[in-house]
Design a protein around this motif. Structure first.
Motif, PDB file in Angstrom:
ATOM      1  N   ARG A 193       0.826  -1.203   0.000  1.00  0.00           N
ATOM      2  CA  ARG A 193       0.000   0.000   0.000  1.00  0.00           C
ATOM      3  C   ARG A 193       0.868   1.264   0.000  1.00  0.00           C
ATOM      4  O   ARG A 193       0.509   2.278  -0.608  1.00  0.00           O
ATOM      5  N   THR A 194       1.987   1.208   0.686  1.00  0.00           N
ATOM      6  CA  THR A 194       2.859   2.381   0.737  1.00  0.00           C
ATOM      7  C   THR A 194       3.398   2.727  -0.651  1.00  0.00           C
ATOM      8  O   THR A 194       3.395   3.892  -1.076  1.00  0.00           O
ATOM      9  N   ILE A 195       3.838   1.717  -1.401  1.00  0.00           N
ATOM     10  CA  ILE A 195       4.366   1.959  -2.749  1.00  0.00           C
ATOM     11  C   ILE A 195       3.269   2.497  -3.661  1.00  0.00           C
ATOM     12  O   ILE A 195       3.490   3.459  -4.411  1.00  0.00           O
ATOM     13  N   ARG A 196       2.087   1.899  -3.575  1.00  0.00           N
ATOM     14  CA  ARG A 196       0.982   2.371  -4.404  1.00  0.00           C
ATOM     15  C   ARG A 196       0.633   3.828  -4.105  1.00  0.00           C
ATOM     16  O   ARG A 196       0.306   4.603  -5.008  1.00  0.00           O
ATOM     17  N   ALA A 197       0.672   4.192  -2.834  1.00  0.00           N
ATOM     18  CA  ALA A 197       0.319   5.554  -2.443  1.00  0.00           C
ATOM     19  C   ALA A 197       1.370   6.575  -2.850  1.00  0.00           C
ATOM     20  O   ALA A 197       1.095   7.780  -2.885  1.00  0.00           O
ATOM     21  N   ASN A 198       2.581   6.107  -3.168  1.00  0.00           N
ATOM     22  CA  ASN A 198       3.675   7.030  -3.486  1.00  0.00           C
ATOM     23  C   ASN A 198       4.197   6.901  -4.913  1.00  0.00           C
ATOM     24  O   ASN A 198       5.295   7.357  -5.210  1.00  0.00           O
ATOM     25  N   LEU A 199       3.419   6.299  -5.799  1.00  0.00           N
ATOM     26  CA  LEU A 199       3.870   6.121  -7.177  1.00  0.00           C
ATOM     27  C   LEU A 199       4.154   7.453  -7.862  1.00  0.00           C
ATOM     28  O   LEU A 199       4.986   7.534  -8.786  1.00  0.00           O
ATOM     29  N   GLY A 200       3.504   8.507  -7.404  1.00  0.00           N
ATOM     30  CA  GLY A 200       3.769   9.829  -7.979  1.00  0.00           C
ATOM     31  C   GLY A 200       5.152  10.348  -7.640  1.00  0.00           C
ATOM     32  O   GLY A 200       5.623  11.332  -8.241  1.00  0.00           O
ATOM     33  N   LEU A 203      11.281   8.189  -8.975  1.00  0.00           N
ATOM     34  CA  LEU A 203      12.445   8.870  -9.565  1.00  0.00           C
ATOM     35  C   LEU A 203      13.091   7.934 -10.571  1.00  0.00           C
ATOM     36  O   LEU A 203      13.811   6.993 -10.201  1.00  0.00           O
ATOM     37  N   PRO A 204      12.842   8.173 -11.889  1.00  0.00           N
ATOM     38  CA  PRO A 204      13.358   7.241 -12.901  1.00  0.00           C
ATOM     39  C   PRO A 204      14.880   7.153 -12.922  1.00  0.00           C
ATOM     40  O   PRO A 204      15.439   6.099 -13.231  1.00  0.00           O
ATOM     41  N   GLU A 205      15.548   8.274 -12.614  1.00  0.00           N
ATOM     42  CA  GLU A 205      17.020   8.237 -12.657  1.00  0.00           C
ATOM     43  C   GLU A 205      17.607   7.325 -11.595  1.00  0.00           C
ATOM     44  O   GLU A 205      18.737   6.834 -11.704  1.00  0.00           O
ATOM     45  N   HIS A 206      16.822   7.110 -10.530  1.00  0.00           N
ATOM     46  CA  HIS A 206      17.294   6.215  -9.472  1.00  0.00           C
ATOM     47  C   HIS A 206      16.550   4.885  -9.465  1.00  0.00           C
ATOM     48  O   HIS A 206      16.928   3.964  -8.722  1.00  0.00           O
ATOM     49  N   GLY A 207      15.496   4.815 -10.303  1.00  0.00           N
ATOM     50  CA  GLY A 207      14.697   3.588 -10.324  1.00  0.00           C
ATOM     51  C   GLY A 207      14.082   3.272  -8.989  1.00  0.00           C
ATOM     52  O   GLY A 207      14.003   2.110  -8.595  1.00  0.00           O
ATOM     53  N   ALA A 208      13.639   4.306  -8.285  1.00  0.00           N
ATOM     54  CA  ALA A 208      13.118   4.108  -6.936  1.00  0.00           C
ATOM     55  C   ALA A 208      11.939   5.042  -6.676  1.00  0.00           C
ATOM     56  O   ALA A 208      11.769   6.068  -7.338  1.00  0.00           O
ATOM     57  N   VAL A 209      11.120   4.650  -5.698  1.00  0.00           N
ATOM     58  CA  VAL A 209       9.997   5.476  -5.228  1.00  0.00           C
ATOM     59  C   VAL A 209      10.382   6.084  -3.894  1.00  0.00           C
ATOM     60  O   VAL A 209      10.879   5.385  -2.997  1.00  0.00           O
ATOM     61  N   VAL A 210      10.177   7.393  -3.748  1.00  0.00           N
ATOM     62  CA  VAL A 210      10.438   8.065  -2.476  1.00  0.00           C
ATOM     63  C   VAL A 210       9.165   7.995  -1.628  1.00  0.00           C
ATOM     64  O   VAL A 210       8.151   8.617  -1.960  1.00  0.00           O
TER      65      VAL A 210
END
Length: 398
Positions: A193-200, A203-210
């Protein structure tokens, strides 16, 4: 009449359509009113007409004869009524059968005959029939009680199959959402749920979700059980509501995350919580009819609440109070002030807009406890909203 009906039908087109419309008019109007159609009934149609005549042309009481009527009615004996019920079931669909049964009970005074086993075996069981049987419960002989329980059990089983899965899914979802916390410990983070809530925040340059927003469950929140108190008015007008509420009570009681209490009342208060594992036992523990003392019932429910902030009280009543009105409203206000979520349902049924005390409903609404009628299909959403402490889905017609 002959000229009016024939003229109307003749404009319908083909001969087949013409004949079918005449046939339908003849069945609707009956022998005297239908003579103007010029359409004789034979075979199955004549038998259907006889079934309708026995009920709707039979006078105001079983066996009564009206001057000029075409039938003497159903008669006063159980065998004749049982035969009539068998004919009804052979000629009409189930939904029509249930309507005709209710009309027979109301128009022909057949309630007493439902105390006989052969009658119960012949009827088409539905919620309204269950309500009638419950109102006759105390007068029911032992020879009939087993058959009556089977009839009630059949209806309850059908309702459970229809309502249980959706209720459990909807209420479980509400419990999950109400337990969710926004600042969980690391071990309690719900990463999906945390990842889904933060998809916006990807960061493509890091390949990660903040993860700016963490979603998870606190241990305390997960361990706290919600309490639901169903407080049901068992006056005669609430029969269908009592049936549905008993089924929902059994469904809620089967959920480990909810502690469910079921209380029924008229001028006395009866706690049926111990029987919730069998809604049929609950229903036979009720006694439809009598007066109404909502204040006394709420006093009992209030005395059993131990964790107000985790409790939902559902009062199911038409609000025609025979007790002390001022104290009733004070109790509702006190429960809400302590943190209880209070829901008032004027009816829990599919019967449409109920009759209710509008003054009391307005007074409860002023306390923040709107009173409204609820269908069985809407009830899971109402419970979910109450458990999550969000606005209730009050129908627009209220």
């Amino acid at each position: 009449m002959r000229e009016d009906v024939s003229g109307t039908v003749a404009s319908g087109g083909s001969t087949a359509v013409h004949e079918e419309r005449l046939r339908r008019w003849r069945l609707v109007l009956g022998a005297e009113g239908g003579d103007g159609t010029g359409h004789p009934l034979t075979g199955r149609d004549a038998a259907m007409d006889g079934v309708l005549a026995a009920l709707y042309d039979g006078g105001a009481a079983a066996g009564g004869r009206r001057q000029g009527s075409r039938s003497a009615g159903l008669g006063g004996s159980a065998p004749s009524v049982a035969r009539w019920l068998g004919d009804v079931r052979s000629y009409f669909p189930s939904s029509v059968v249930q309507v005709m049964q209710r009309d027979a009970i109301d128009r022909l005074g057949l309630s007493a005959l439902l105390l006989e086993p052969e009658m119960l075996e012949a009827v088409e069981a539905d919620v309204h029939l269950v309500g009638t049987l419950l109102s006759l419960n105390k007068a029911m002989p032992e020879t009939t009680r087993e058959t009556a329980r089977a009839v009630v059990g059949k209806v309850v089983g059908e309702l459970e199959r229809r309502l249980a899965s959706r209720t459990r899914a909807t209420v479980s979802g509400a419990l999950d959402r109400s337990a969710r916390v926004s600042r969980p410990r690391h071990r309690d983070i719900d990463w999906d749920r945390t990842i889904r809530a933060n998809l916006g925040n990807y960061l493509p340059e890091h390949g990660a979700v903040v993860p700016e927003r963490l979603i998870g469950y606190g241990r305390a929140a997960r361990s706290v059980r919600k309490e639901v108190v169903l407080c049901i008015d068992q006056s005669g007008s609430m029969a269908a509501s009592v049936v549905y509420a008993s089924v929902f009570g059994a469904v809620l009681a089967s959920m480990r995350a909810i502690e469910t209490r079921l209380v029924v009342f008229d001028t006395a208060v009866v706690d049926l919580t111990e029987q919730l594992d069998d809604p049929v036992d609950v229903l036979f523990g009720t006694q439809l009819g009598g007066g109404t003392d909502i204040n006394r019932a709420l006093a009992y429910c209030q005395s059993r609440i131990t964790r107000p902030a985790e409790t939902v009280v559902v009062l199911i009543s038409d609000l025609y109070e025979g007790g002390i009105r001022r104290e009733m409203l004070q109790r509702v206000a006190a429960m809400k002030a302590s943190g209880v979520q209070f829901v008032t349902l004027l009816a829990l049924s599919d019967e449409g807009a109920p009759a209710y005390d509008r003054e009391h409903a307005a007074a409860l609404a002023a306390l923040g406890a709107p009173a409204f009628a609820c269908t069985p299909d809407l009830f899971p959403e109402v419970m979910a909203a109450a458990l999550e402490r969000r606005p209730l889905p009050v129908p627009e017609t209220v």
